[in-house]
Design a protein around this motif. Structure first.
Motif, PDB file in Angstrom:
ATOM      1  N   MET A   1      28.587  42.001  35.479  1.00  0.00           N
ATOM      2  CA  MET A   1      29.671  41.051  35.333  1.00  0.00           C
ATOM      3  C   MET A   1      29.103  39.995  36.474  1.00  0.00           C
ATOM      4  O   MET A   1      27.888  40.791  37.732  1.00  0.00           O
ATOM      5  CB  MET A   1      30.254  41.288  36.145  1.00  0.00           C
ATOM      6  N   GLY A   2      28.795  39.091  36.382  1.00  0.00           N
ATOM      7  CA  GLY A   2      27.200  37.798  37.737  1.00  0.00           C
ATOM      8  C   GLY A   2      28.695  36.508  37.663  1.00  0.00           C
ATOM      9  O   GLY A   2      29.331  36.286  37.048  1.00  0.00           O
ATOM     10  N   LYS A   3      27.738  36.359  38.438  1.00  0.00           N
ATOM     11  CA  LYS A   3      28.347  35.151  39.375  1.00  0.00           C
ATOM     12  C   LYS A   3      27.949  33.901  39.886  1.00  0.00           C
ATOM     13  O   LYS A   3      26.542  35.029  40.806  1.00  0.00           O
ATOM     14  CB  LYS A   3      29.552  35.008  40.007  1.00  0.00           C
ATOM     15  N   THR A   4      27.475  32.843  39.624  1.00  0.00           N
ATOM     16  CA  THR A   4      26.840  31.907  41.653  1.00  0.00           C
ATOM     17  C   THR A   4      27.830  32.342  41.604  1.00  0.00           C
ATOM     18  O   THR A   4      28.807  33.020  42.468  1.00  0.00           O
ATOM     19  CB  THR A   4      26.906  30.520  40.189  1.00  0.00           C
ATOM     20  N   VAL A   5      26.651  31.239  43.526  1.00  0.00           N
ATOM     21  CA  VAL A   5      26.761  32.101  44.756  1.00  0.00           C
ATOM     22  C   VAL A   5      27.792  31.036  44.814  1.00  0.00           C
ATOM     23  O   VAL A   5      28.876  31.395  46.136  1.00  0.00           O
ATOM     24  CB  VAL A   5      26.235  32.096  45.336  1.00  0.00           C
ATOM     25  N   VAL A   6      28.580  29.776  44.595  1.00  0.00           N
ATOM     26  CA  VAL A   6      29.917  29.311  44.536  1.00  0.00           C
ATOM     27  C   VAL A   6      30.575  28.959  44.189  1.00  0.00           C
ATOM     28  O   VAL A   6      31.698  28.698  43.931  1.00  0.00           O
ATOM     29  CB  VAL A   6      28.807  27.530  44.643  1.00  0.00           C
ATOM     30  N   SER A   7      30.987  30.371  43.180  1.00  0.00           N
ATOM     31  CA  SER A   7      32.366  30.654  42.186  1.00  0.00           C
ATOM     32  C   SER A   7      33.424  31.262  42.913  1.00  0.00           C
ATOM     33  O   SER A   7      32.931  31.666  44.092  1.00  0.00           O
ATOM     34  CB  SER A   7      32.005  31.490  41.218  1.00  0.00           C
ATOM     35  N   SER A   8      34.023  31.138  42.423  1.00  0.00           N
ATOM     36  CA  SER A   8      35.397  31.032  42.352  1.00  0.00           C
ATOM     37  C   SER A   8      35.462  33.005  43.398  1.00  0.00           C
ATOM     38  O   SER A   8      34.570  33.874  42.692  1.00  0.00           O
ATOM     39  CB  SER A   8      36.352  31.639  42.288  1.00  0.00           C
ATOM     40  N   GLN A   9      36.381  33.973  44.544  1.00  0.00           N
ATOM     41  CA  GLN A   9      35.989  34.950  44.506  1.00  0.00           C
ATOM     42  C   GLN A   9      37.237  35.648  44.220  1.00  0.00           C
ATOM     43  O   GLN A   9      36.582  36.355  43.954  1.00  0.00           O
ATOM     44  CB  GLN A   9      35.932  34.913  46.068  1.00  0.00           C
ATOM     45  N   MET A  10      37.620  35.332  43.512  1.00  0.00           N
ATOM     46  CA  MET A  10      38.209  35.648  42.053  1.00  0.00           C
ATOM     47  C   MET A  10      37.858  36.547  41.287  1.00  0.00           C
ATOM     48  O   MET A  10      37.431  37.586  41.265  1.00  0.00           O
ATOM     49  CB  MET A  10      39.403  34.466  40.922  1.00  0.00           C
ATOM     50  N   ILE A  11      36.311  36.219  41.382  1.00  0.00           N
ATOM     51  CA  ILE A  11      35.809  36.961  39.770  1.00  0.00           C
ATOM     52  C   ILE A  11      35.119  37.984  41.112  1.00  0.00           C
ATOM     53  O   ILE A  11      35.284  39.526  40.048  1.00  0.00           O
ATOM     54  CB  ILE A  11      34.244  36.302  39.541  1.00  0.00           C
ATOM     55  N   ASP A  12      35.002  38.602  42.512  1.00  0.00           N
ATOM     56  CA  ASP A  12      34.689  39.266  42.721  1.00  0.00           C
ATOM     57  C   ASP A  12      35.910  40.452  42.384  1.00  0.00           C
ATOM     58  O   ASP A  12      35.652  41.184  42.805  1.00  0.00           O
ATOM     59  CB  ASP A  12      34.664  39.332  44.308  1.00  0.00           C
ATOM     60  N   ARG A  13      37.132  40.221  42.841  1.00  0.00           N
ATOM     61  CA  ARG A  13      38.125  40.469  43.336  1.00  0.00           C
ATOM     62  C   ARG A  13      38.767  41.352  41.568  1.00  0.00           C
ATOM     63  O   ARG A  13      38.913  42.628  42.065  1.00  0.00           O
ATOM     64  CB  ARG A  13      39.310  40.220  43.334  1.00  0.00           C
ATOM     65  N   VAL A  14      38.076  40.212  40.520  1.00  0.00           N
ATOM     66  CA  VAL A  14      38.221  41.010  39.716  1.00  0.00           C
ATOM     67  C   VAL A  14      37.555  42.139  39.539  1.00  0.00           C
ATOM     68  O   VAL A  14      37.637  43.286  38.808  1.00  0.00           O
ATOM     69  CB  VAL A  14      38.132  40.226  38.276  1.00  0.00           C
ATOM     70  N   ALA A  15      35.793  42.362  39.478  1.00  0.00           N
ATOM     71  CA  ALA A  15      34.657  42.950  39.107  1.00  0.00           C
ATOM     72  C   ALA A  15      35.470  44.274  40.454  1.00  0.00           C
ATOM     73  O   ALA A  15      35.574  45.243  39.996  1.00  0.00           O
ATOM     74  CB  ALA A  15      33.949  43.120  40.088  1.00  0.00           C
ATOM     75  N   ALA A  16      36.100  44.094  41.584  1.00  0.00           N
ATOM     76  CA  ALA A  16      36.297  45.284  42.399  1.00  0.00           C
ATOM     77  C   ALA A  16      37.536  46.390  41.689  1.00  0.00           C
ATOM     78  O   ALA A  16      37.541  47.305  41.638  1.00  0.00           O
ATOM     79  CB  ALA A  16      36.556  44.969  43.339  1.00  0.00           C
ATOM     80  N   ARG A  17      38.336  45.226  40.842  1.00  0.00           N
ATOM     81  CA  ARG A  17      39.177  46.021  40.853  1.00  0.00           C
ATOM     82  C   ARG A  17      39.303  47.215  39.199  1.00  0.00           C
ATOM     83  O   ARG A  17      39.577  47.760  38.596  1.00  0.00           O
ATOM     84  CB  ARG A  17      40.220  45.203  40.289  1.00  0.00           C
ATOM     85  N   LEU A  18      37.634  46.469  38.438  1.00  0.00           N
ATOM     86  CA  LEU A  18      37.507  46.720  37.058  1.00  0.00           C
ATOM     87  C   LEU A  18      36.419  47.991  37.814  1.00  0.00           C
ATOM     88  O   LEU A  18      35.535  48.843  36.895  1.00  0.00           O
ATOM     89  CB  LEU A  18      37.444  46.333  36.145  1.00  0.00           C
ATOM     90  N   ASN A  19      36.402  47.709  39.002  1.00  0.00           N
ATOM     91  CA  ASN A  19      35.184  48.870  39.503  1.00  0.00           C
ATOM     92  C   ASN A  19      33.732  48.686  39.009  1.00  0.00           C
ATOM     93  O   ASN A  19      33.010  49.401  38.088  1.00  0.00           O
ATOM     94  CB  ASN A  19      35.085  50.532  39.797  1.00  0.00           C
ATOM     95  N   ARG A  20      33.041  47.537  39.286  1.00  0.00           N
ATOM     96  CA  ARG A  20      31.750  47.267  38.311  1.00  0.00           C
ATOM     97  C   ARG A  20      31.256  46.511  39.404  1.00  0.00           C
ATOM     98  O   ARG A  20      31.618  46.350  40.432  1.00  0.00           O
ATOM     99  CB  ARG A  20      32.195  46.154  37.576  1.00  0.00           C
ATOM    100  N   THR A  21      30.232  46.630  39.237  1.00  0.00           N
ATOM    101  CA  THR A  21      28.838  45.654  39.360  1.00  0.00           C
ATOM    102  C   THR A  21      29.387  44.436  39.675  1.00  0.00           C
ATOM    103  O   THR A  21      29.263  44.501  38.295  1.00  0.00           O
ATOM    104  CB  THR A  21      27.784  46.368  39.642  1.00  0.00           C
ATOM    105  N   LEU A  22      28.592  43.808  40.993  1.00  0.00           N
ATOM    106  CA  LEU A  22      28.985  42.154  40.930  1.00  0.00           C
ATOM    107  C   LEU A  22      27.885  42.046  40.860  1.00  0.00           C
ATOM    108  O   LEU A  22      26.950  41.485  42.213  1.00  0.00           O
ATOM    109  CB  LEU A  22      29.919  41.522  41.410  1.00  0.00           C
TER     110      LEU A  22
END
Length: 73
Positions: free
Chosen positions: A1-22
């Motif tokens: 998964m990838g996100k830009t530095v100013v994107s929502s921290q919701m992406i961080d939580r989804v990646a963590a819940r799915l045990n994926r590298t962000l």
């Protein structure tokens, strides 16, 4: 998964819940192109709500900013 530095921290939580590298990249969707193209990223989300996903066949699908998948996420 990838996100830009100013994107929502919701992406961080989804990646963590799915045990994926962000991967966090600078502002701009262009930073996801290589990862989506080579299959190392299955999702790239950026600050203006644009998103691209890797399909099961390995091709890239980019949605509208108000597309159904970002709304479901």
């Amino acid at each position: 998964m990838g996100k830009t530095v100013v994107s929502s921290q919701m992406i961080d939580r989804v990646a963590a819940r799915l045990n994926r590298t962000l991967y966090e990249v600078p502002v701009g969707f262009k930073w996801f192109v290589e990862g989506l193209h080579d299959g190392s990223l299955g999702f790239g989300g950026e600050e203006s709500a644009g998103a691209s996903f890797l399909r099961h066949d390995g091709s890239v699908w980019t949605t509208d900013k108000d597309g159904i998948i970002p709304a479901l996420l």
